[in-house]
Design a protein around this motif. Structure first.
Motif, mmCIF file in Angstrom:
data_model
loop_
_atom_site.group_PDB
_atom_site.id
_atom_site.type_symbol
_atom_site.label_atom_id
_atom_site.label_comp_id
_atom_site.label_asym_id
_atom_site.label_seq_id
_atom_site.Cartn_x
_atom_site.Cartn_y
_atom_site.Cartn_z
ATOM 1 N N GLY A 1 -17.569 40.884 72.260
ATOM 2 C CA GLY A 1 -18.048 42.258 72.029
ATOM 3 C C GLY A 1 -17.166 42.968 71.013
ATOM 4 N N ARG A 2 -15.860 42.821 71.188
ATOM 5 C CA ARG A 2 -14.913 43.471 70.282
ATOM 6 C C ARG A 2 -15.065 42.891 68.871
ATOM 7 N NH1 ARG A 2 -9.081 43.047 69.344
ATOM 8 N NH2 ARG A 2 -8.987 41.203 70.650
ATOM 9 N N PHE A 3 -15.181 41.548 68.811
ATOM 10 C CA PHE A 3 -15.329 40.886 67.511
ATOM 11 C C PHE A 3 -16.592 41.390 66.803
ATOM 12 C CE2 PHE A 3 -17.020 37.354 64.948
ATOM 13 C CZ PHE A 3 -15.992 37.239 64.031
ATOM 14 N N ASN A 4 -17.712 41.415 67.550
ATOM 15 C CA ASN A 4 -18.979 41.842 66.935
ATOM 16 C C ASN A 4 -18.905 43.276 66.424
ATOM 17 O OD1 ASN A 4 -20.075 39.400 67.515
ATOM 18 N ND2 ASN A 4 -21.136 40.079 69.387
ATOM 19 N N TYR A 5 -18.274 44.130 67.225
ATOM 20 C CA TYR A 5 -18.182 45.534 66.838
ATOM 21 C C TYR A 5 -17.414 45.680 65.514
ATOM 22 C CZ TYR A 5 -16.610 50.321 66.471
ATOM 23 O OH TYR A 5 -16.339 51.564 65.984
ATOM 24 N N HIS A 6 -16.232 45.041 65.452
ATOM 25 C CA HIS A 6 -15.405 45.211 64.259
ATOM 26 C C HIS A 6 -15.997 44.503 63.045
ATOM 27 C CE1 HIS A 6 -12.402 47.557 66.212
ATOM 28 N NE2 HIS A 6 -12.194 46.642 67.143
ATOM 29 N N LEU A 7 -16.621 43.357 63.273
ATOM 30 C CA LEU A 7 -17.308 42.669 62.173
ATOM 31 C C LEU A 7 -18.404 43.569 61.619
ATOM 32 C CD1 LEU A 7 -17.704 40.093 60.498
ATOM 33 C CD2 LEU A 7 -19.197 39.219 62.309
ATOM 34 N N GLY A 8 -19.134 44.211 62.514
ATOM 35 C CA GLY A 8 -20.208 45.122 62.101
ATOM 36 C C GLY A 8 -19.701 46.281 61.250
ATOM 37 N N GLN A 9 -18.471 46.730 61.527
ATOM 38 C CA GLN A 9 -17.891 47.822 60.747
ATOM 39 C C GLN A 9 -17.560 47.391 59.317
ATOM 40 O OE1 GLN A 9 -17.321 51.183 61.783
ATOM 41 N NE2 GLN A 9 -18.781 50.432 63.295
ATOM 42 N N LEU A 10 -17.381 46.097 59.126
ATOM 43 C CA LEU A 10 -16.987 45.601 57.798
ATOM 44 C C LEU A 10 -18.172 45.143 56.956
ATOM 45 C CD1 LEU A 10 -13.857 43.507 58.859
ATOM 46 C CD2 LEU A 10 -13.860 45.684 57.635
ATOM 47 N N VAL A 11 -19.235 44.657 57.656
ATOM 48 C CA VAL A 11 -20.386 44.120 56.925
ATOM 49 C C VAL A 11 -21.040 45.244 56.114
ATOM 50 C CG1 VAL A 11 -22.719 43.163 57.202
ATOM 51 C CG2 VAL A 11 -20.804 42.201 58.495
ATOM 52 N N ASP A 12 -21.464 44.885 54.906
ATOM 53 C CA ASP A 12 -22.047 45.798 53.914
ATOM 54 C C ASP A 12 -20.984 46.652 53.212
ATOM 55 O OD1 ASP A 12 -24.532 44.822 54.448
ATOM 56 O OD2 ASP A 12 -25.045 46.405 55.871
ATOM 57 N N HIS A 13 -19.725 46.443 53.536
ATOM 58 C CA HIS A 13 -18.659 47.145 52.811
ATOM 59 C C HIS A 13 -17.680 46.109 52.250
ATOM 60 C CE1 HIS A 13 -20.029 51.069 54.144
ATOM 61 N NE2 HIS A 13 -20.312 50.478 55.298
ATOM 62 N N PHE A 14 -16.826 45.590 53.126
ATOM 63 C CA PHE A 14 -15.852 44.595 52.666
ATOM 64 C C PHE A 14 -16.368 43.165 52.841
ATOM 65 C CE2 PHE A 14 -13.201 48.322 53.678
ATOM 66 C CZ PHE A 14 -12.595 48.485 52.431
ATOM 67 N N ILE A 15 -17.415 43.019 53.605
ATOM 68 C CA ILE A 15 -17.970 41.686 53.886
ATOM 69 C C ILE A 15 -19.471 41.683 53.591
ATOM 70 C CG2 ILE A 15 -18.529 40.058 55.766
ATOM 71 C CD1 ILE A 15 -15.855 40.735 57.022
ATOM 72 N N GLU A 16 -19.927 40.553 52.995
ATOM 73 C CA GLU A 16 -21.359 40.357 52.785
ATOM 74 C C GLU A 16 -21.841 39.276 53.742
ATOM 75 O OE1 GLU A 16 -21.127 41.113 47.951
ATOM 76 O OE2 GLU A 16 -21.429 39.092 48.744
ATOM 77 N N LYS A 17 -23.055 39.465 54.232
ATOM 78 C CA LYS A 17 -23.631 38.467 55.131
ATOM 79 C C LYS A 17 -24.897 37.937 54.497
ATOM 80 C CE LYS A 17 -25.385 37.764 59.751
ATOM 81 N NZ LYS A 17 -26.414 38.258 60.642
ATOM 82 N N SER A 18 -25.008 36.596 54.403
ATOM 83 C CA SER A 18 -26.303 36.063 54.002
ATOM 84 C C SER A 18 -26.637 34.906 54.932
ATOM 85 C CB SER A 18 -26.295 35.658 52.527
ATOM 86 O OG SER A 18 -25.928 34.348 52.340
ATOM 87 N N GLY A 19 -27.766 35.057 55.655
ATOM 88 C CA GLY A 19 -28.098 34.108 56.719
ATOM 89 C C GLY A 19 -27.029 34.183 57.799
#
Ligand code: ZN
Ligand code: ZN
Length: 315
Positions: A77-95
């Protein structure tokens, strides 16, 4: 703080493009670990990377499972939350693949360089370079705040005082560290005296001060050039000789007339010796730097009040 400025600050936090928003997005250990896990996963063998455009969208990076394992976060849960805060800013997700965005790459480099957090220091050590004013061996140190100094313990002359990321001093011998400082000094002075800020890429203005200044026990042995960024206030005060040393015409002369061209910039007598520089006129200000090769060849270089080389005469 007034209510109005409170509200301004809150409004600013909501704007995703402010410095505060960018800093706060990273203000968490787990997020920095995720950033590091992705940054560390990149290719390090140049033979395996013939070319990679900045804007490539080739799929690479880490899967969700790999990223979570490398970031070593047990709580999903903690990992998902913090990952979500970074995606679309410092991290890109494809697939199912995550990778650093270009901003993420820059933030990762900042973390590696250690510029905002690392407290490493280096005790003073004697170098093989001699003071241009009194010929005492110069002492190097990296005492605090990521500043490196090369200074004469006898007369107080300081040929080099430069900012240097903490990472530069880790796992390097004293000789290797001096080489890093020399190359950074050349690069920084070259760019700044060309009117471009080394730190923010803003506009730099320059002025020559004909009398060598001394302040807080630190002596200048030659007239100095103040190189001051109009935007971030970044500033250096190289000697006139050091500015001259970065000019390609002078470098070419030294290649042809000096025995060892690879010596550090502060080891050329014309960059530090008081008698290598003469104030040729005061109105308009013209400062002459005498550059001498090991074969006796001489170059007479004249610099104007903005540190610009106006004349290069071989003699
Ligand atoms: Zn000295
Ligand atoms: Zn600047």
């Amino acid at each position: 703080m007034t209510a109005a400025s409170d509200r301004d600050a809150d409004d600013e936090d909501e704007d995703e493009t402010t410095p505060a928003a960018a800093f706060s997005r990273l203000a968490n250990d787990t997020r920095v670990e995720i950033l590091r896990a992705l940054g560390d996963s990149g290719e390090r063998d140049p033979r395996q990377m013939p070319y990679k455009p900045f804007d490539t969208d080739e799929p690479e990076g880490l899967s969700y499972a790999e990223l979570r394992a490398r970031a070593d976060v047990a709580d999903s849960g903690r990992f998902n939350y913090h990952l979500g805060q970074l995606v679309d800013h410092f991290i890109e997700k494809s697939g199912d693949t995550y990778r650093l965005s270009w901003l993420g790459v820059l933030a990762f480099r900042f973390v590696i360089a250690g510029v905002l957090h690392d407290q490493v220091t280096v005790d003073p050590f004697e170098t093989d370079s001699l003071c241009g004013a009194c010929e005492t061996p110069l002492e190097a140190c990296y005492p605090s705040e990521q500043l490196f100094f090369l200074q004469c313990p006898d007369c107080g002359s300081r040929p080099v005082g430069i900012d240097l990321p903490a990472h530069a001093v880790r796992n390097r011998s004293h000789e290797e560290l001096l080489r890093v400082v020399d190359r950074r000094e050349r690069g920084q002075i070259s760019l700044l005296s060309d009117g471009i800020c080394y730190w923010c890429a803003g506009r730099v203005e320059a002025a020559v001060h004909p009398s060598p200044a001394s302040r807080a026990g630190v002596q200048r042995t030659q007239p100095t050039v103040t190189l001051l960024c109009q935007d971030c206030g970044g500033v250096r005060f190289p000697t006139v000789g050091t500015v001259v040393a970065t000019d390609p015409r002078i470098v070419a002369f030294l290649v042809n007339h000096a025995d060892d061209c690879d010596r550090f910039v502060w080891e050329w007598p014309f960059t530090t010796a008081p008698d290598a520089v003469t104030v040729a006129s005061t109105d308009p200000l013209r400062v002459r730097v005498d550059v001498e090769g090991d074969d006796g060849a001489q170059l007479r270089v004249v610099v104007d009040d903005s540190g610009t080389i106006t004349t290069v005469d071989s003699r």
